[in-house]
Design a protein around this motif. Structure first.
Motif, PDB file in Angstrom:
ATOM      1  N   ILE A  14      41.429  34.679  37.193  1.00  0.00           N
ATOM      2  CA  ILE A  14      40.462  35.734  37.623  1.00  0.00           C
ATOM      3  C   ILE A  14      39.607  36.488  36.573  1.00  0.00           C
ATOM      4  CG2 ILE A  14      40.634  38.291  38.727  1.00  0.00           C
ATOM      5  CD1 ILE A  14      43.044  37.250  40.112  1.00  0.00           C
ATOM      6  N   MET A  15      40.343  36.715  35.449  1.00  0.00           N
ATOM      7  CA  MET A  15      39.592  37.447  34.248  1.00  0.00           C
ATOM      8  C   MET A  15      38.527  36.325  33.871  1.00  0.00           C
ATOM      9  SD  MET A  15      38.883  39.711  32.187  1.00  0.00           S
ATOM     10  CE  MET A  15      40.365  40.939  32.570  1.00  0.00           C
ATOM     11  N   GLU A  16      38.652  34.857  33.862  1.00  0.00           N
ATOM     12  CA  GLU A  16      37.961  34.219  33.215  1.00  0.00           C
ATOM     13  C   GLU A  16      36.713  33.680  34.241  1.00  0.00           C
ATOM     14  OE1 GLU A  16      40.231  30.582  32.599  1.00  0.00           O
ATOM     15  OE2 GLU A  16      41.097  31.370  30.677  1.00  0.00           O
ATOM     16  N   THR A  17      36.827  33.859  35.449  1.00  0.00           N
ATOM     17  CA  THR A  17      35.671  33.479  36.365  1.00  0.00           C
ATOM     18  C   THR A  17      35.085  34.433  37.094  1.00  0.00           C
ATOM     19  OG1 THR A  17      37.374  33.238  38.203  1.00  0.00           O
ATOM     20  CG2 THR A  17      36.864  31.215  36.830  1.00  0.00           C
ATOM     21  N   CYS A  18      35.657  35.642  37.335  1.00  0.00           N
ATOM     22  CA  CYS A  18      35.533  36.870  37.773  1.00  0.00           C
ATOM     23  C   CYS A  18      34.877  37.935  37.196  1.00  0.00           C
ATOM     24  CB  CYS A  18      36.425  37.567  38.974  1.00  0.00           C
ATOM     25  SG  CYS A  18      37.064  36.439  40.021  1.00  0.00           S
ATOM     26  N   HIS A  19      35.542  37.976  35.660  1.00  0.00           N
ATOM     27  CA  HIS A  19      35.439  39.004  34.573  1.00  0.00           C
ATOM     28  C   HIS A  19      35.883  40.368  34.971  1.00  0.00           C
ATOM     29  CE1 HIS A  19      32.090  35.996  33.613  1.00  0.00           C
ATOM     30  NE2 HIS A  19      33.203  35.788  32.784  1.00  0.00           N
ATOM     31  N   PHE A  20      36.731  40.445  35.594  1.00  0.00           N
ATOM     32  CA  PHE A  20      37.544  41.877  36.052  1.00  0.00           C
ATOM     33  C   PHE A  20      38.988  41.455  36.288  1.00  0.00           C
ATOM     34  CE2 PHE A  20      36.183  40.737  40.574  1.00  0.00           C
ATOM     35  CZ  PHE A  20      37.487  40.539  40.927  1.00  0.00           C
ATOM     36  N   SER A  21      40.003  42.526  36.125  1.00  0.00           N
ATOM     37  CA  SER A  21      41.323  42.401  36.221  1.00  0.00           C
ATOM     38  C   SER A  21      41.793  42.757  37.511  1.00  0.00           C
ATOM     39  CB  SER A  21      42.001  43.081  35.127  1.00  0.00           C
ATOM     40  OG  SER A  21      41.973  44.460  35.294  1.00  0.00           O
ATOM     41  N   MET A  22      42.842  42.003  38.304  1.00  0.00           N
ATOM     42  CA  MET A  22      43.428  42.152  39.534  1.00  0.00           C
ATOM     43  C   MET A  22      44.849  41.788  39.453  1.00  0.00           C
ATOM     44  SD  MET A  22      42.044  41.221  43.325  1.00  0.00           S
ATOM     45  CE  MET A  22      42.411  39.548  43.221  1.00  0.00           C
ATOM     46  N   ARG A  25      46.514  45.999  48.360  1.00  0.00           N
ATOM     47  CA  ARG A  25      47.227  46.508  47.231  1.00  0.00           C
ATOM     48  C   ARG A  25      46.407  45.555  46.193  1.00  0.00           C
ATOM     49  NH1 ARG A  25      52.350  46.347  49.972  1.00  0.00           N
ATOM     50  NH2 ARG A  25      52.367  43.943  49.965  1.00  0.00           N
ATOM     51  N   ALA A  26      46.049  44.519  46.491  1.00  0.00           N
ATOM     52  CA  ALA A  26      45.132  43.595  45.133  1.00  0.00           C
ATOM     53  C   ALA A  26      44.009  44.294  44.956  1.00  0.00           C
ATOM     54  CB  ALA A  26      45.211  42.117  45.688  1.00  0.00           C
ATOM     55  N   LEU A  27      43.377  44.615  46.041  1.00  0.00           N
ATOM     56  CA  LEU A  27      42.117  45.151  45.951  1.00  0.00           C
ATOM     57  C   LEU A  27      41.742  46.514  45.263  1.00  0.00           C
ATOM     58  CD1 LEU A  27      38.952  44.942  47.025  1.00  0.00           C
ATOM     59  CD2 LEU A  27      39.505  46.520  48.754  1.00  0.00           C
ATOM     60  N   LYS A  28      42.882  47.397  45.551  1.00  0.00           N
ATOM     61  CA  LYS A  28      42.862  48.584  44.829  1.00  0.00           C
ATOM     62  C   LYS A  28      43.450  48.273  43.264  1.00  0.00           C
ATOM     63  CE  LYS A  28      43.993  51.269  48.959  1.00  0.00           C
ATOM     64  NZ  LYS A  28      45.050  52.153  49.702  1.00  0.00           N
ATOM     65  N   SER A  29      43.960  47.148  42.902  1.00  0.00           N
ATOM     66  CA  SER A  29      44.279  47.016  41.516  1.00  0.00           C
ATOM     67  C   SER A  29      43.098  46.585  40.760  1.00  0.00           C
ATOM     68  CB  SER A  29      45.468  45.936  41.518  1.00  0.00           C
ATOM     69  OG  SER A  29      44.913  44.833  41.705  1.00  0.00           O
ATOM     70  N   ILE A  30      42.048  46.533  41.208  1.00  0.00           N
ATOM     71  CA  ILE A  30      40.835  45.778  40.590  1.00  0.00           C
ATOM     72  C   ILE A  30      40.394  46.954  39.405  1.00  0.00           C
ATOM     73  CG2 ILE A  30      38.562  45.271  40.731  1.00  0.00           C
ATOM     74  CD1 ILE A  30      39.176  43.810  43.358  1.00  0.00           C
ATOM     75  N   GLU A  31      40.004  46.380  38.324  1.00  0.00           N
ATOM     76  CA  GLU A  31      39.563  46.954  37.124  1.00  0.00           C
ATOM     77  C   GLU A  31      38.363  46.270  36.803  1.00  0.00           C
ATOM     78  OE1 GLU A  31      42.203  48.354  34.059  1.00  0.00           O
ATOM     79  OE2 GLU A  31      43.822  48.643  35.558  1.00  0.00           O
ATOM     80  N   PHE A  32      37.105  46.889  36.842  1.00  0.00           N
ATOM     81  CA  PHE A  32      36.104  45.803  36.251  1.00  0.00           C
ATOM     82  C   PHE A  32      35.711  46.206  34.866  1.00  0.00           C
ATOM     83  CE2 PHE A  32      34.822  47.113  40.830  1.00  0.00           C
ATOM     84  CZ  PHE A  32      34.391  45.746  41.270  1.00  0.00           C
ATOM     85  N   GLY A  33      36.299  47.040  34.289  1.00  0.00           N
ATOM     86  CA  GLY A  33      36.216  47.233  32.816  1.00  0.00           C
ATOM     87  C   GLY A  33      34.696  47.329  32.324  1.00  0.00           C
ATOM     88  N   HIS A  34      34.484  47.161  31.089  1.00  0.00           N
ATOM     89  CA  HIS A  34      32.964  47.486  30.548  1.00  0.00           C
ATOM     90  C   HIS A  34      32.313  46.105  30.443  1.00  0.00           C
ATOM     91  CE1 HIS A  34      34.321  51.569  30.259  1.00  0.00           C
ATOM     92  NE2 HIS A  34      35.340  51.388  29.641  1.00  0.00           N
TER      93      HIS A  34
END
Length: 246
Positions: free
Chosen positions: A59-67, A237-246
């Motif tokens: 997810i981090m590699e392709t979407c560039h956010f964490s979940m 639960r997964a949606l609410k855990s998303i962190e887009f970051g900077h």
């Protein structure tokens, strides 16, 4: 203790000793089973942890956010869109009970835009959400951000007042969730009615740099007979855990 030659070394075959011997064998078998099961549990836990970390990394590699990915979704990835620079499709693969064919993978898809939510809505890309006022800000209680007629229809409603809108909050984003106030009946859905109760929803989350929109229907609750089916509670639960970051 040392055995003297005069002592009887044959096994004691009295009823009491036979009962004790059987009990010992049963106890040993039970302990061995527990040990084996424990090993299996530890192996399964290790495999689940490895898969969880792999999905997070993907997810981090392709979407560039964490979940925190749901366990019922074996594949989660983002794919770039050629006609929308900076935009991607987020795909959450799962095995729904109602999907035609055994073992076939379905995708619940979301649209990930490299724009602020305000710019995303103002661009008119969304098929479901009405264009807000130019001063609209997702961080405010902006009544201009509502579903259009297609969004209302998607949720099996005929009037906007049948729709409930909730405010969502994440670590670095805000958003909205639209659902129908009452679940549509099987009569209303006709041939499209699922085997098990579903919840249709439209969700939009984002901040000043990112926006993510979903319009989909998922099983309402977990089905013990179909543990690999992504359901609404897992998804949220997964949606609410998303962190887009900077």
């Amino acid at each position: 203790m040392r055995l003297s030659p005069s002592m009887n070394t044959e096994p004691n075959l009295s009823p009491g000793s036979l009962e004790k011997s059987s009990s010992v064998k049963i106890l040993i078998s039970f302990l061995m089973l527990c040990l084996t099961s424990s090993c299996d549990v530890h192996a399964a836990t290790a495999n689940a942890a490895t898969l969880f970390k792999f999905k997070q990394r993907r997810i981090m590699e392709t979407c560039h956010f964490s979940m925190r990915p749901p366990s019922s979704s074996p594949i989660i990835t983002c794919t770039a869109l050629a006609h929308y620079p900076g935009a991607k499709v987020l795909q959450m693969g799962h095995y729904p009970e109602d999907f035609p064919g055994p073992g076939l993978l379905a995708n619940t898809e979301g649209f990930l835009s490299g724009q602020s939510t305000q710019d995303y809505l103002a661009s008119g890309i969304s098929d479901w959400i009405a264009v807000p006022a130019p001063t609209g800000d997702l961080d405010q209680n902006d009544d201009a951000i509502q579903l259009n007629e297609y969004g209302v229809d998607f949720l099996w409603a005929t009037r906007p007042d049948e729709i409930k809108r909730e405010k969502l909050h994440g670590k670095d984003w805000t958003g909205y969730l639209w659902t129908r106030r009452t679940e549509p009946t099987r009569k209303e859905m006709g041939d499209a009615a699922p085997k098990r109760p579903q919840r249709c929803f439209i969700a939009l989350i984002g901040n000043q740099k990112n926006s993510l929109e979903f319009a989909t229907c998922l099983a309402r609750d977990r089905n013990p007979r179909a543990p690999n089916e992504l359901h609404y509670r897992d998804f949220m639960r997964a949606l609410k855990s998303i962190e887009f970051g900077h």
